[in-house]
Design an enzyme around this catalytic site. Structure first.
Site, PDB file in Angstrom:
ATOM      1  N   HIS A 195     -11.978  30.060  76.718  1.00 52.09           N
ATOM      2  CA  HIS A 195     -13.339  30.133  77.265  1.00 52.09           C
ATOM      3  C   HIS A 195     -14.376  30.348  76.167  1.00 52.09           C
ATOM      4  O   HIS A 195     -14.218  31.233  75.334  1.00 52.09           O
ATOM      5  CB  HIS A 195     -13.371  31.299  78.263  1.00 52.09           C
ATOM      6  CG  HIS A 195     -14.635  31.429  79.037  1.00 52.09           C
ATOM      7  ND1 HIS A 195     -15.245  32.643  79.238  1.00 52.09           N
ATOM      8  CD2 HIS A 195     -15.402  30.514  79.671  1.00 52.09           C
ATOM      9  CE1 HIS A 195     -16.320  32.465  79.971  1.00 52.09           C
ATOM     10  NE2 HIS A 195     -16.448  31.190  80.245  1.00 52.09           N
TER      11      HIS A 195
ATOM     12  N   HIS B 247     -24.918  29.393  75.827  1.00 57.62           N
ATOM     13  CA  HIS B 247     -24.729  29.812  77.215  1.00 57.62           C
ATOM     14  C   HIS B 247     -26.025  30.272  77.863  1.00 57.62           C
ATOM     15  O   HIS B 247     -26.287  29.956  79.028  1.00 57.62           O
ATOM     16  CB  HIS B 247     -23.687  30.938  77.269  1.00 57.62           C
ATOM     17  CG  HIS B 247     -23.346  31.372  78.669  1.00 57.62           C
ATOM     18  ND1 HIS B 247     -24.105  32.269  79.385  1.00 57.62           N
ATOM     19  CD2 HIS B 247     -22.320  31.015  79.496  1.00 57.62           C
ATOM     20  CE1 HIS B 247     -23.566  32.457  80.575  1.00 57.62           C
ATOM     21  NE2 HIS B 247     -22.484  31.703  80.675  1.00 57.62           N
TER      22      HIS B 247
HETATM   23  O1  G3P Z   1     -16.598  26.654  82.932  1.00 60.10           O
HETATM   24  C1  G3P Z   1     -16.136  27.887  83.382  1.00 60.10           C
HETATM   25  C2  G3P Z   1     -17.056  29.006  83.015  1.00 60.10           C
HETATM   26  O2  G3P Z   1     -17.432  28.871  81.681  1.00 60.10           O
HETATM   27  C3  G3P Z   1     -18.274  29.072  83.887  1.00 60.10           C
HETATM   28  O3  G3P Z   1     -19.021  30.239  83.703  1.00 60.10           O
HETATM   29  O4  G3P Z   1     -20.958  31.467  82.851  1.00 60.10           O
HETATM   30  O5  G3P Z   1     -18.868  31.440  81.541  1.00 60.10           O
HETATM   31  O6  G3P Z   1     -20.266  29.399  81.690  1.00 60.10           O
HETATM   32  P1  G3P Z   1     -19.799  30.641  82.377  1.00 60.10           P
HETATM   33 MG    MG Z   2     -19.038  27.958  80.614  1.00 55.12          MG
END
Ligand code: G3P
Ligand code: MG
Length: 252
Positions: free
Chosen positions: A12, A54
């Site tokens: 992630h 992000h």
């Molecule tokens: O793509 C999965 C996840 O990354 C979505 O949430 O806020 O971490 O971008 P976020």
């Molecule tokens: Mg994400």
């Protein structure tokens, strides 16, 4: 609509908890640990350059005040995206251009889940720019040739529609915090191949329904190995994790 993920485990934001998110250094950590898949977020600068980011507002990973919508690429490059992580190895990290991430990952055949994360009011433009650049790296027959074609995902249906307009051959996934009642209709109407759903909303019946309908299913963000195994037993194809140390590339 049937979709096979390139790998079961996605790191992630590049490197999870092990490196500052959405940086090239994070991608390097994932690669060095043997991960075959990474997720990262893409947003536009004020002058339409797609970068890994992000938050639309600075302050958390980029020091100081300011917004992406008001910041040009040249000014963003001068900002530090690693010092917040408080590890001297990453103190000089910058916000990378999407082109840099695409080039790094495709050279190593790492699969990319490119999350289109538009700043306010920029859904279609962000998707068009990001999808065009992704498409420039991948021929139409790349998937059949065994190349790890990027999977575009977004919470924004408008962004996914715009991506489909410029790069119809790149697979798309709809992100949801909770599966809506009409999830099947939405996926079909948008031509998506997969649903990416927050893991704590998933249960055995929901997983079975999505899989029986023929869609791919990724659960995010799963940091507990027991929960990851439970989701996989329910039929989830892939998970996205911050805990690269606990849920490794060969996790089963
Ligand atoms: O793509 C999965 C996840 O990354 C979505 O949430 O806020 O971490 O971008 P976020
Ligand atoms: Mg994400």
């Amino acid at each position: 609509m049937s979709y096979s993920y390139f790998t079961r485990i996605y790191a992630h934001r590049g490197g999870g908890t092990l490196a500052p998110e959405n940086t090239v250094q994070a991608l390097q950590v994932a690669h060095q640990m043997g991960f075959q898949g990474v997720e990262f977020d893409v947003m536009l600068t004020a002058d339409d350059e797609p970068v890994l980011m992000h938050d639309a507002e600075f302050g958390r990973t980029v020091f100081g005040a300011g917004q992406m919508n008001d910041t040009r690429w040249a000014d963003l490059q001068r900002k530090n995206a690693g010092a917040w992580f408080k590890d001297p190895r990453y103190a000089g990290a910058r916000v990378p251009h999407l082109d840099h991430a695409l080039s790094y990952c495709s050279a190593r055949n790492m699969h990319m889940n490119v999350e289109i994360k538009p700043a306010p009011g920029r859904d279609a433009r962000t998707a068009e720019v990001a999808a065009r650049l992704c498409a420039s790296y991948f021929r139409e027959d790349a998937d059949a040739a065994g190349m790890a074609v990027p999977l575009l995902s977004s919470f924004s249906a408008a962004a996914l529609a715009a991506a489909a307009g410029v790069a119809p051959h790149l697979p798309r996934a709809q992100l949801w915090r909770e599966l809506p009642a009409d999830w099947a209709e939405q996926l079909a109407a948008a031509g998506c191949v997969a649903a990416h759903v927050r893991h704590d909303h998933l249960d055995e019946a929901r997983c079975a329904a999505v899989k029986q309908a023929g869609y791919g299913l990724l659960a995010y963000t799963v940091n507990d190995p027991r929960r990851a195994r439970e989701l996989m037993a329910w039929g989830v194809d892939a998970i996205c994790t911050d805990r690269l140390d606990l849920i490794g590339p060969r996790f089963r």
